[in-house]
Write a protein that holds these residues in place. Structure first.
Motif, PDB file in Angstrom:
ATOM      1  N   ARG A 135       0.836  -1.194   0.000  1.00 27.07           N
ATOM      2  CA  ARG A 135       0.000   0.000   0.000  1.00 27.07           C
ATOM      3  C   ARG A 135       0.877   1.253   0.000  1.00 27.07           C
ATOM      4  O   ARG A 135       2.073   1.193   0.277  1.00 27.07           O
ATOM      5  N   LEU A 136       0.245   2.392  -0.294  1.00 29.40           N
ATOM      6  CA  LEU A 136       0.923   3.678  -0.231  1.00 29.40           C
ATOM      7  C   LEU A 136      -0.032   4.680   0.387  1.00 29.40           C
ATOM      8  O   LEU A 136      -1.240   4.453   0.510  1.00 29.40           O
ATOM      9  N   ALA A 137       0.529   5.831   0.789  1.00 23.31           N
ATOM     10  CA  ALA A 137      -0.288   6.904   1.369  1.00 23.31           C
ATOM     11  C   ALA A 137       0.096   8.223   0.729  1.00 23.31           C
ATOM     12  O   ALA A 137       1.275   8.466   0.442  1.00 23.31           O
ATOM     13  N   LEU A 138      -0.904   9.069   0.506  1.00 22.87           N
ATOM     14  CA  LEU A 138      -0.701  10.389  -0.096  1.00 22.87           C
ATOM     15  C   LEU A 138      -1.211  11.429   0.894  1.00 22.87           C
ATOM     16  O   LEU A 138      -2.386  11.409   1.277  1.00 22.87           O
ATOM     17  N   LEU A 139      -0.322  12.312   1.361  1.00 21.98           N
ATOM     18  CA  LEU A 139      -0.671  13.360   2.327  1.00 21.98           C
ATOM     19  C   LEU A 139      -0.661  14.715   1.624  1.00 21.98           C
ATOM     20  O   LEU A 139       0.400  15.169   1.178  1.00 21.98           O
ATOM     21  N   PHE A 140      -1.814  15.343   1.478  1.00 19.95           N
ATOM     22  CA  PHE A 140      -1.925  16.706   0.941  1.00 19.95           C
ATOM     23  C   PHE A 140      -1.874  17.665   2.130  1.00 19.95           C
ATOM     24  O   PHE A 140      -2.653  17.519   3.083  1.00 19.95           O
ATOM     25  N   SER A 147       0.730  -4.194   3.608  1.00 18.18           N
ATOM     26  CA  SER A 147      -0.540  -4.485   2.930  1.00 18.18           C
ATOM     27  C   SER A 147      -1.734  -4.407   3.879  1.00 18.18           C
ATOM     28  O   SER A 147      -2.869  -4.221   3.451  1.00 18.18           O
ATOM     29  N   ASP A 148      -1.479  -4.527   5.163  1.00 17.88           N
ATOM     30  CA  ASP A 148      -2.542  -4.418   6.143  1.00 17.88           C
ATOM     31  C   ASP A 148      -2.992  -2.960   6.255  1.00 17.88           C
ATOM     32  O   ASP A 148      -2.172  -2.056   6.440  1.00 17.88           O
ATOM     33  N   VAL A 149      -4.323  -2.734   6.153  1.00 18.52           N
ATOM     34  CA  VAL A 149      -4.860  -1.372   6.132  1.00 18.52           C
ATOM     35  C   VAL A 149      -4.527  -0.637   7.428  1.00 18.52           C
ATOM     36  O   VAL A 149      -4.101   0.524   7.414  1.00 18.52           O
ATOM     37  N   ALA A 150      -4.724  -1.297   8.564  1.00 14.47           N
ATOM     38  CA  ALA A 150      -4.484  -0.644   9.847  1.00 14.47           C
ATOM     39  C   ALA A 150      -3.026  -0.244  10.002  1.00 14.47           C
ATOM     40  O   ALA A 150      -2.707   0.862  10.449  1.00 14.47           O
ATOM     41  N   SER A 151      -2.128  -1.160   9.611  1.00 17.25           N
ATOM     42  CA  SER A 151      -0.693  -0.873   9.724  1.00 17.25           C
ATOM     43  C   SER A 151      -0.302   0.285   8.819  1.00 17.25           C
ATOM     44  O   SER A 151       0.433   1.194   9.231  1.00 17.25           O
ATOM     45  N   ALA A 152      -0.793   0.289   7.578  1.00 18.08           N
ATOM     46  CA  ALA A 152      -0.472   1.368   6.652  1.00 18.08           C
ATOM     47  C   ALA A 152      -1.044   2.687   7.143  1.00 18.08           C
ATOM     48  O   ALA A 152      -0.391   3.749   7.063  1.00 18.08           O
ATOM     49  N   MET A 160      -5.418  12.891   3.934  1.00 24.00           N
ATOM     50  CA  MET A 160      -4.698  11.627   3.676  1.00 24.00           C
ATOM     51  C   MET A 160      -5.554  10.681   2.843  1.00 24.00           C
ATOM     52  O   MET A 160      -6.757  10.548   3.079  1.00 24.00           O
ATOM     53  N   ALA A 161      -4.907  10.033   1.872  1.00 24.05           N
ATOM     54  CA  ALA A 161      -5.559   9.005   1.062  1.00 24.05           C
ATOM     55  C   ALA A 161      -4.662   7.776   1.022  1.00 24.05           C
ATOM     56  O   ALA A 161      -3.469   7.877   0.722  1.00 24.05           O
ATOM     57  N   LEU A 162      -5.247   6.612   1.359  1.00 22.78           N
ATOM     58  CA  LEU A 162      -4.507   5.346   1.269  1.00 22.78           C
ATOM     59  C   LEU A 162      -4.787   4.686  -0.075  1.00 22.78           C
ATOM     60  O   LEU A 162      -5.929   4.714  -0.557  1.00 22.78           O
ATOM     61  N   GLY A 163      -3.772   4.106  -0.673  1.00 21.00           N
ATOM     62  CA  GLY A 163      -3.929   3.454  -1.967  1.00 21.00           C
ATOM     63  C   GLY A 163      -3.404   2.039  -1.968  1.00 21.00           C
ATOM     64  O   GLY A 163      -2.528   1.684  -1.179  1.00 21.00           O
ATOM     65  N   ASP A 164      -3.955   1.213  -2.854  1.00 15.41           N
ATOM     66  CA  ASP A 164      -3.475  -0.156  -3.021  1.00 15.41           C
ATOM     67  C   ASP A 164      -3.455  -0.473  -4.506  1.00 15.41           C
ATOM     68  O   ASP A 164      -3.521   0.432  -5.346  1.00 15.41           O
ATOM     69  N   LYS A 165      -3.392  -1.774  -4.849  1.00 12.39           N
ATOM     70  CA  LYS A 165      -3.261  -2.166  -6.242  1.00 12.39           C
ATOM     71  C   LYS A 165      -4.485  -1.814  -7.082  1.00 12.39           C
ATOM     72  O   LYS A 165      -4.411  -1.750  -8.314  1.00 12.39           O
ATOM     73  N   ALA A 166      -5.606  -1.524  -6.422  1.00 15.65           N
ATOM     74  CA  ALA A 166      -6.830  -1.191  -7.160  1.00 15.65           C
ATOM     75  C   ALA A 166      -7.014   0.316  -7.325  1.00 15.65           C
ATOM     76  O   ALA A 166      -7.943   0.768  -8.003  1.00 15.65           O
ATOM     77  N   THR A 219      -6.376   4.353  -8.328  1.00 19.97           N
ATOM     78  CA  THR A 219      -5.935   5.096  -9.517  1.00 19.97           C
ATOM     79  C   THR A 219      -5.363   6.424  -9.081  1.00 19.97           C
ATOM     80  O   THR A 219      -5.649   6.944  -7.997  1.00 19.97           O
ATOM     81  N   LEU A 220      -4.527   6.974  -9.928  1.00 12.23           N
ATOM     82  CA  LEU A 220      -3.842   8.229  -9.620  1.00 12.23           C
ATOM     83  C   LEU A 220      -4.857   9.340  -9.375  1.00 12.23           C
ATOM     84  O   LEU A 220      -4.794  10.058  -8.369  1.00 12.23           O
ATOM     85  N   ASP A 221      -5.804   9.516 -10.286  1.00 10.39           N
ATOM     86  CA  ASP A 221      -6.763  10.627 -10.178  1.00 10.39           C
ATOM     87  C   ASP A 221      -7.610  10.500  -8.926  1.00 10.39           C
ATOM     88  O   ASP A 221      -7.874  11.490  -8.222  1.00 10.39           O
ATOM     89  N   ALA A 222      -8.048   9.277  -8.632  1.00  6.67           N
ATOM     90  CA  ALA A 222      -8.897   9.071  -7.467  1.00  6.67           C
ATOM     91  C   ALA A 222      -8.163   9.429  -6.178  1.00  6.67           C
ATOM     92  O   ALA A 222      -8.741  10.054  -5.273  1.00  6.67           O
ATOM     93  N   MET A 223      -6.900   9.050  -6.071  1.00  4.10           N
ATOM     94  CA  MET A 223      -6.122   9.352  -4.869  1.00  4.10           C
ATOM     95  C   MET A 223      -5.890  10.853  -4.727  1.00  4.10           C
ATOM     96  O   MET A 223      -5.958  11.415  -3.627  1.00  4.10           O
ATOM     97  N   MET A 224      -5.587  11.514  -5.835  1.00  6.92           N
ATOM     98  CA  MET A 224      -5.361  12.956  -5.802  1.00  6.92           C
ATOM     99  C   MET A 224      -6.621  13.683  -5.322  1.00  6.92           C
ATOM    100  O   MET A 224      -6.556  14.569  -4.460  1.00  6.92           O
ATOM    101  N   VAL A 225      -7.763  13.303  -5.875  1.00  9.36           N
ATOM    102  CA  VAL A 225      -9.033  13.944  -5.501  1.00  9.36           C
ATOM    103  C   VAL A 225      -9.356  13.681  -4.035  1.00  9.36           C
ATOM    104  O   VAL A 225      -9.754  14.588  -3.287  1.00  9.36           O
ATOM    105  N   GLU A 226      -9.181  12.435  -3.580  1.00 10.74           N
ATOM    106  CA  GLU A 226      -9.503  12.084  -2.202  1.00 10.74           C
ATOM    107  C   GLU A 226      -8.643  12.853  -1.219  1.00 10.74           C
ATOM    108  O   GLU A 226      -9.155  13.420  -0.233  1.00 10.74           O
TER     109      GLU A 226
END
Length: 536
Positions: A406-411, A467-472, A506-512, A514-521
């Motif tokens: 997983r990854l995280a995006l902090l605006f 990969s665990d949501v809570a840990s990420a 903050m937006a959490l992302g995984d293999k499903a 998309t770039l645009d969705a994470m940016m908007v969130e």
């Protein structure tokens, strides 16, 4: 005068000059080859080389024998020193002590025995021993050590096993120097390391080794086992052997008793009457000479083919830098490889042209680097800009899909920044942005990305989370909390202390994702946080 110097330099570095000089060198080399490859010179050199090789082999064999004899001598000396004289009167305990010594270090493979001056066995350890009164009195090695005090004596054939045995003896003396007994070590030839090189060594197809007793005129050891303990050739049968018996040491050519010419090297065994011989038939040793003679005959005719071929190969090699540079430049023009300076092999006409091309290339690369900085990095904070951040986010999403992470995006939007700009000026605002960038940069890993995407907005991209949501989520919240804490320390601008805040989405992302969705969130959550903080 300067013009003449430049002209001379160009002529000297010219391709034509190099080709002409190369042809001249080849002619000289051909003459030297014809002169050098003469029969007598080759024969002399080959004899010296083979002689040195034979002497080295003989010295190595002698060195091994000396070493193995010294090891056994030292063993006997220590063994004798460890036996009290009183123990000689106690055969049972003496034999137990001797057995312990022999078992601890079985250098003497046949037996280790103690014999009194009459030749009677007192104690033994091993298999090759003779019992009975005066059983050893008539043995040659016992007579020798008794009469002459010799440590090393002639090998003999065991009357028990009929095997070849090599004896070494040392007297056991009391305080007055009187000989009370003798300790004798007996070693089997077979499997022994003492004469291993002589017994089993071979030189080429026809070469071998000999170990000879010069005093007794006997072969002590030989690669040809049939010669062992046989008398050496009588005088006049082998001239080099006769000289060796008389004290000659070195190498030479001789004819053996079978009428075969051979090259032999002779080396002494120190503190003995023995010497080692390494020999090889001259037909094998100098087999190269016949090939050299044929080479001399064909050298001139072959040179008629070789010289043009070498010249062609030289020109092919000489123009290789030009071909390489042309190929590399073509690939760079097509975008197949990055722009890099061309290699310069020599400063001739091609070298001058390549150097000029590289200067132009350097100017282009400098401009390209500057454009890349402008296109991908923020001019003020030197952080990645929005374009580069989006590229890294896209790559990070691909890794998530590949590695199931997983990854995280902090605006992040700074709170209170407008007040600094309005009250202290834009210089203070720029200073604040630079300081914020430094504080945030200290909080993230090298694999993460901190970017300034415009004004007082920053983005942190956290990659390769669990990969665990809570840990990420915990990892991302921790970084967000650290960023908030980092801004609690006041900023000092022109003597004025100011505190900045930050709103984080903050937006959490995984293999499903998309770039645009994470940016908007992330952007949406950031503005929600900012709106909430303004209401509070």
């Amino acid at each position: 005068m300067i013009h003449d110097d430049n002209r001379f330099r160009k002529i000297k570095n010219s391709i034509l000059t190099r080709v002409v000089l190369f042809i001249c060198v080849m002619i000289v080399i051909g003459g030297c080859i014809r002169y050098y490859f003469s029969y007598h010179l080759i024969h002399s050199h080959l004899f010296n080389i083979v002689s040195i090789h034979q002497e080295a082999l003989a010295k190595e064999a002698a060195k091994e024998i000396v070493h193995d004899l010294d090891v056994r001598k030292q063993f006997l000396e220590k063994a004798v020193a460890s036996i009290p004289f009183a123990l000689l009167e106690d055969p049972t305990n003496l034999e137990k002590r001797l057995h312990d010594i022999h078992t601890f270090n079985p250098l003497f493979s046949a037996a280790l025995v103690i014999i009194d001056p009459s030749g009677t066995l007192i104690a033994k350890s091993g298999t090759e021993y003779q019992t009975g009164e005066r059983a050893y009195a008539q043995e040659a090695f016992f007579k020798s050590v008794l009469e002459d005090g010799k440590l090393i004596e002639m090998p003999f054939i065991s009357p028990l096993s009929k095997k070849l045995i090599f004896p070494m003896s040392l007297p056991i003396k009391d305080e007055t120097g009187k000989i009370r007994a003798f300790m004798t070590g007996l070693t089997y030839y077979e499997g022994s390391d003492v004469f291993d090189r002589v017994l089993n060594g071979h030189i080429g197809q026809t070469g071998d080794f000999l170990l000879i007793d010069a005093k007794r005129h006997v072969f002590i050891a030989a690669t040809q086992k049939a010669l062992i303990l046989k008398p050496t050739p009588s005088k006049g049968k082998n001239s080099l052997h006769d000289r060796a018996i008389e004290g000659f040491r070195g190498s030479g050519i001789t004819v053996n008793t079978n009428g075969v010419e051979e090259l032999s090297a002779v080396v002494s065994i120190p503190n003995t009457d023995w010497f080692v011989v390494s020999r090889i038939q001259t037909q094998e040793a100098f087999a190269m000479e016949s090939n050299i003679q044929k080479t001399l005959i064909w050298a001139q005719s072959i040179s008629l083919v070789v010289v043009p071929a070498i010249l062609f190969a030289f020109l092919f090699f000489f123009f290789k830098p030009l071909r390489t540079s042309a190929s590399l430049a073509d690939k760079m023009s097509l975008g197949e490889v990055p722009l890099t300076p061309l290699p310069i092999a020599r400063m001739d006409e091609v070298g001058y042209l390549t150097a000029a091309f590289n200067r132009l290339m350097s100017m282009l690369l400098a401009s390209q680097k500057e454009l890349k900085e402008i296109a991908h990095y923020d001019y003020l904070t030197k952080l990645p800009n929005r374009l580069l951040m989006l590229d890294r986010l896209e790559r990070a999403l691909l890794r998530c899909a590949r590695n199931d992470t997983r990854l995280a995006l902090l605006f992040m939007d700074l709170d209170g920044f407008k007040e600094i700009n309005d009250t202290l000026g834009h210089d203070a605002g720029d200073q604040a942005l630079v300081e914020v960038a430094k504080r945030f940069s200290a909080l993230i890993r090298k694999s993460d990305t901190l970017a300034r995407i415009g004004g007082d907005e920053f983005v942190i991209l956290l990659c390769d989370l669990d990969s665990d949501v809570a840990s990420a989520s915990n990892a991302a919240n921790f970084v967000a909390t650290q960023c908030i804490e980092a801004l609690k320390t006041p900023f000092v601008f022109k003597g004025n202390a100011k505190i900045l805040g930050v709103s984080i989405g903050m937006a959490l992302g995984d293999k499903a994702s998309t770039l645009d969705a994470m940016m908007v969130e992330a952007d949406t959550k950031m503005y929600q946080m900012k709106k909430k903080s303004s209401v509070d």
